[in-house]
Motif scaffolding. Structure first.
Motif, mmCIF file in Angstrom:
data_model
loop_
_atom_site.group_PDB
_atom_site.id
_atom_site.type_symbol
_atom_site.label_atom_id
_atom_site.label_comp_id
_atom_site.label_asym_id
_atom_site.label_seq_id
_atom_site.Cartn_x
_atom_site.Cartn_y
_atom_site.Cartn_z
ATOM 1 N N GLY A 122 0.824 -1.192 0.000
ATOM 2 C CA GLY A 122 0.000 0.000 0.000
ATOM 3 C C GLY A 122 0.860 1.244 0.000
ATOM 4 O O GLY A 122 1.997 1.229 0.490
ATOM 5 N N GLY A 123 0.340 2.317 -0.596
ATOM 6 C CA GLY A 123 1.091 3.564 -0.617
ATOM 7 C C GLY A 123 0.521 4.544 -1.607
ATOM 8 O O GLY A 123 -0.498 4.287 -2.262
ATOM 9 N N ALA A 124 1.186 5.674 -1.736
ATOM 10 C CA ALA A 124 0.763 6.726 -2.658
ATOM 11 C C ALA A 124 1.154 6.364 -4.077
ATOM 12 O O ALA A 124 2.257 5.879 -4.329
ATOM 13 C CB ALA A 124 1.398 8.052 -2.255
ATOM 14 N N CYS A 125 0.240 6.593 -5.020
ATOM 15 C CA CYS A 125 0.544 6.320 -6.432
ATOM 16 C C CYS A 125 1.547 7.350 -6.939
ATOM 17 O O CYS A 125 1.527 8.516 -6.543
ATOM 18 C CB CYS A 125 -0.724 6.396 -7.275
ATOM 19 N N ARG A 126 2.409 6.901 -7.847
ATOM 20 C CA ARG A 126 3.453 7.791 -8.347
ATOM 21 C C ARG A 126 3.208 8.207 -9.796
ATOM 22 O O ARG A 126 3.325 9.368 -10.141
ATOM 23 C CB ARG A 126 4.816 7.116 -8.226
ATOM 24 N N PHE A 127 2.898 7.255 -10.677
ATOM 25 C CA PHE A 127 2.826 7.588 -12.097
ATOM 26 C C PHE A 127 1.485 7.248 -12.730
ATOM 27 O O PHE A 127 1.323 7.396 -13.927
ATOM 28 C CB PHE A 127 3.932 6.864 -12.865
ATOM 29 N N VAL A 128 0.532 6.717 -11.996
ATOM 30 C CA VAL A 128 -0.774 6.396 -12.563
ATOM 31 C C VAL A 128 -1.814 7.343 -11.998
ATOM 32 O O VAL A 128 -1.568 8.064 -11.022
ATOM 33 C CB VAL A 128 -1.160 4.912 -12.254
ATOM 34 N N SER A 129 -2.991 7.333 -12.642
ATOM 35 C CA SER A 129 -4.024 8.307 -12.286
ATOM 36 C C SER A 129 -4.786 7.869 -11.050
ATOM 37 O O SER A 129 -5.968 7.528 -11.099
ATOM 38 C CB SER A 129 -4.994 8.487 -13.462
ATOM 39 N N CYS A 130 -4.096 7.842 -9.922
ATOM 40 C CA CYS A 130 -4.751 7.570 -8.641
ATOM 41 C C CYS A 130 -3.947 8.263 -7.555
ATOM 42 O O CYS A 130 -2.778 8.618 -7.744
ATOM 43 C CB CYS A 130 -4.861 6.072 -8.369
ATOM 44 N N ASP A 131 -4.586 8.487 -6.405
ATOM 45 C CA ASP A 131 -3.897 9.111 -5.277
ATOM 46 C C ASP A 131 -3.171 8.078 -4.430
ATOM 47 O O ASP A 131 -2.071 8.329 -3.939
ATOM 48 C CB ASP A 131 -4.906 9.867 -4.405
#
Length: 822
Positions: free
Chosen positions: A338-347
């Motif tokens: 789990g974690g923050a998205c980096r390069f895709v369209s999600c948070d």
């Protein structure tokens, strides 16, 4: 008279024969049966047999005064052929002509000998039997003689760098990336910065992560904190955490797969991979057999050879393809991330994944993907899948994602030369781009085939494919057929492609044809060096040029090559010209490129990349053109261990030019006996071995044949390699008899090192003597093997030997005596 019939050292029988002058008449039927040649029929004066492989008839007919083996005819002197109801006695010269063997007759010893029985089925069977014994010996796990237990104390330093400088503005338009690594808490700590766009914009991306690996642990084998990839089937890049019990490096060996078949009773069936025997079995009375051979992930081309009792041979091959998604039977693996998205369209994104190996052929998968988005609705996507092999030839896979898609695929691969593939995916109407890849896509179909007509010609083949992609208001069909044909240094790759795009009420279709030719100069051109020429072109609707290109590569030396190219685009009058220099040296790699576009504008680009790693043995940084972050290194010294104590002392010099193998890599020591090797996979054991042929003295041997090392990440570890002087051990074995001691020829001896328990088997010569090179210093037990003593009901002495490392103190000759047991 009775004579001993000997076929080399593989078969012997006492038979009745005749002597005519100095020539022997031997019983043909008995000879063929001893040689394992199938005798079909024997009548008075005539014998029929079959020579394998090939089913060639062998006929000896006294009445016709002729003998025949396949197409060969041998005249018979009927006066020198003796026949009875069940046997035919022929001169040894006839045997030599029919079977193409040499036959020696010794009337003093009453022997008829075929000194070299190669080509006879009995010899081939003996060779295969020895190969099977070697296979069984190799089946035992080869353990290392020494294990380097390295403390996880941390330390080390590695650094990767990459720099790109355009000619227009080398400073402002430059881009860069720097990444460093440390060995921290038994894991790999990494941090890096990279420019986003030109350096003048000042935008940078910062990454940092820590990876811990616990090889062989039951519950957790990997954990990562910071930048990484989420678990599960969709590789989402996140900044967060992940944990799994999946191995850091999955073993290539999946397991043992059964293969059953039927040939004939009394046959032996062998399976080979890459020319190496991997399994064998002997058929039952009904001719059935079942092999269990080891299989690896990916393609497993297996060659089968079936040998009949009389030399018959049947060969065929099969390919077993196992997807990398399979797990060993009864293996359960999980993944949580789990974690923050980096390069895709999600948070943010999270995943929980489970995979279970139901059997050697089937693996099930289930899990949940969760995506949190800012302005759009969140996505919760549970999924399930199955992957397996219906047979050794047919593999299937399937996956379903709730409100996402359903996908299925089948792969049929009878051999490496023939393959069929089909896949289908149906997307839900509401499937987001996170799952469908492209918004509005509804389905995708694919079918493909590959065929290589001649397995000996790797680059001569044909292939074809069809793909259909449907969207809400249309579809795209692409049909392509192509292949390759190679003749010496020329390779030609033609293709034809048809595309049809139907969107709403409009339909657009067109053809594309193309041809690519590759030419490589032969290595025999010497000073002219290696040249590579590539020319190709594509035409739309068979007349309009789409693109054409010409490329010439000249390898100046091993480190440097020059690349020149020109590309013409349809509608452009001038070509795009490009030239580049590619340098690959032990310190770094660099590429300098210049280009002139069709408008006449010119530009240039210089890129340099490499890595550094601190080497405590030399007190300096080691340079490499490859990456060093999250990789390991090995360095040390190879020295002459004169006293064989395993520690380097005064007067023990380093040895130059010694070749070492570390895993699949090779390195030689420098003038001081030092070596250094980078780009090793961390956390995984690797074997270090010495090439004994590279040692200056034939009596030198490595102190340990195999050393197992587990490199930590981002640093070198020091492993010194002692080379010890060895001795020559010789002596003789005597058998005590009432008439006195006599040489014990052919006796099997066992030399056992008391420290390690390793044993060496040797055999005495005809005079009872033995001789063995390369005995390392230490204490040994030497005696006739217990099996030989038990078989002959003898008792024997056991000698205790001390082998000194001093070459001036050779071991004394050993005399062993054996005698009748009580």
């Amino acid at each position: 008279m009775l004579v001993e019939l000997l076929l080399g050292r593989v078969a012997a029988r006492t038979v009745e024969g005749y002597r005519v002058g100095d020539e022997a008449l031997v019983p043909l039927r008995a000879f063929l049966e001893l040689a394992r040649v199938r005798v079909r029929q024997v009548t008075p004066g005539r014998l029929e047999a079959v020579l394998e492989p090939g089913g060639r008839p062998l006929v000896v007919d006294r009445g016709a005064a002729v003998a025949r083996a396949g197409d060969r005819r041998v005249p018979l002197d009927t006066g020198r052929v003796v026949a009875d109801a069940t046997e035919l006695y022929v001169p040894t010269g006839v045997l030599e002509a029919l079977l193409r063997v040499r036959v020696l007759v010794d009337w003093g010893a009453l022997t008829v000998v075929v000194p070299d029985p190669r080509g006879l089925p009995v010899h081939d069977a003996a060779v295969r039997e020895e190969a099977r014994r070697a296979f069984l010996r190799a089946g035992a796990v080869e353990r290392a003689d020494r294990y380097e237990r390295l403390p996880r104390a941390g330390g080390g330093l590695s650094l990767d760098y990459a720099l790109t400088l355009p000619s227009s503005s080398p400073v402002e338009e430059a881009s860069y990336a720097v990444r460093g690594g440390l060995d921290l808490l038994g894991g790999s700590l990494e941090a890096g910065v990279a420019s986003i766009g030109p350096a003048r914009d000042g935008e940078v991306r910062v990454d940092a992560s820590w990876l811990g690996v616990w090889r062989g642990a039951r519950w957790v084998q990997q954990a990562r904190l910071g930048s990484g990839v989420a678990t599960g089937p969709r590789a989402t890049t996140i900044t967060g955490a992940s944990v799994t019990n999946a191995p850091y490096v999955r073993p290539a060996l999946l397991g043992v797969l059964p293969f059953a078949g039927q040939v004939g009773a009394g046959w032996t069936v062998e399976a080979y991979r890459g020319g190496q025997l991997v399994a064998y079995d002997t058929t039952r009375s009904d001719g059935r057999f079942e092999l269990g051979f080891p299989v690896f992930f990916g393609e497993n081309p297996i060659d089968f050879a079936a040998y009949g009792p009389n030399g018959e041979v049947v060969r065929y091959n099969r390919t077993v393809r196992l997807p990398a998604t399979l797990l060993p039977a009864r293996r359960l693996e999980y993944g949580l991330s789990g974690g923050a998205c980096r390069f895709v369209s999600c948070d943010a994104a999270a995943n929980a994944d489970l995979r279970y190996g139901v059997s050697r052929r089937w693996t099930l998968q289930a899990g949940l993907d969760q995506f949190w988005r800012d302005t759009l609705a969140d996505v919760t996507a549970p999924y399930a899948g199955a992957f397996g092999a219906l047979t050794n030839v047919v593999g299937v896979s399937g996956e379903a994602v709730l409100d996402g898609f359903v996908r299925g695929a089948v792969n049929v691969e009878p051999s490496l030369d023939l393959r069929f593939t089909a896949a289908a995916t149906a997307f839900a109407d509401s499937a987001p781009a996170l799952l469908a890849g492209v918004e509005g896509r509804t389905a995708q179909l694919f079918a493909g085939a590959f065929w290589r007509p001649d397995p000996r010609l790797d680059f001569t083949y044909v292939e074809a494919s069809w793909q259909r992609t449907t969207i809400r208001d249309g579809a795209l069909d692409v049909v392509r057929a192509g292949g390759a044909l190679q003749r010496r240094e020329l390779r030609v790759l033609p293709f034809v492609q048809y595309e049809r795009r139907a969107v709403a009420a409009s339909v657009l279709d067109f053809w594309v044809t193309g041809l690519t030719a590759l030419v490589t100069t032969p290595s025999t051109w010497g000073a002219a060096g290696r040249w590579f020429l590539r020319a190709g072109g594509e035409f739309e609707d068979a007349s309009r040029l789409r693109v054409a290109s010409l490329q010439l590569v000249r390898q100046v030396c091993r480190e440097l090559n020059v690349d020149l190219g020109a590309t013409w685009f349809g509608g452009e009058g001038r070509p795009l010209l490009q030239a580049s220099l590619n340098l690959f040296v032990p310190q770094f790699r660099a590429t300098a490129t210049g280009r002139v576009d069709p408008s006449g504008a010119s530009s240039g680009l210089l890129s340099v990349q490499g890595s550094l790693m601190a080497d405590p043995v030399r007190g300096a940084f080691a340079t490499s053109p490859l990456t060093s972050v999250e990789r390991g290194g090995l360095s040390g010294q190879v020295y002459l261990d004169r006293d064989a104590d395993g520690r380097r002392g005064p007067g023990e010099p380093g040895l130059p030019g010694v070749r070492l193998q570390v895993g699949s890599q090779f390195v030689r020591t420098d003038r001081a006996g030092r070596y250094r090797l980078t780009d090793l996979l961390p956390f995984e054991p690797v074997l270090l071995q010495v090439d004994s042929l590279s040692l200056e003295d034939p009596l030198w041997r490595p102190g340990q044949e195999r050393v197992s090392v587990e490199p930590p990440p981002n640093r070198f570890v020091q492993v010194d390699v002692p080379i010890v002087p060895t001795q020559v051990l010789e002596g003789r074995v005597e058998r005590v008899t009432p008439d006195g001691p006599v040489p014990f020829a052919g006796a099997t001896l066992e030399l056992v090192a008391e420290a390690s328990g390793r044993s060496l088997t040797l055999t005495t010569f005809t005079d009872g003597s033995f001789y063995v090179l390369g005995v390392r210093p230490g204490r040994y037990r030497l005696g006739v093997s217990a099996e030989v003593l038990a078989a002959l009901r003898l008792e024997g002495e056991v000698a205790i030997l001390e082998v000194s490392p001093d070459p001036d103190v050779p071991p004394a000759p050993v005399v062993l005596r054996v005698g009748a047991g009580r």
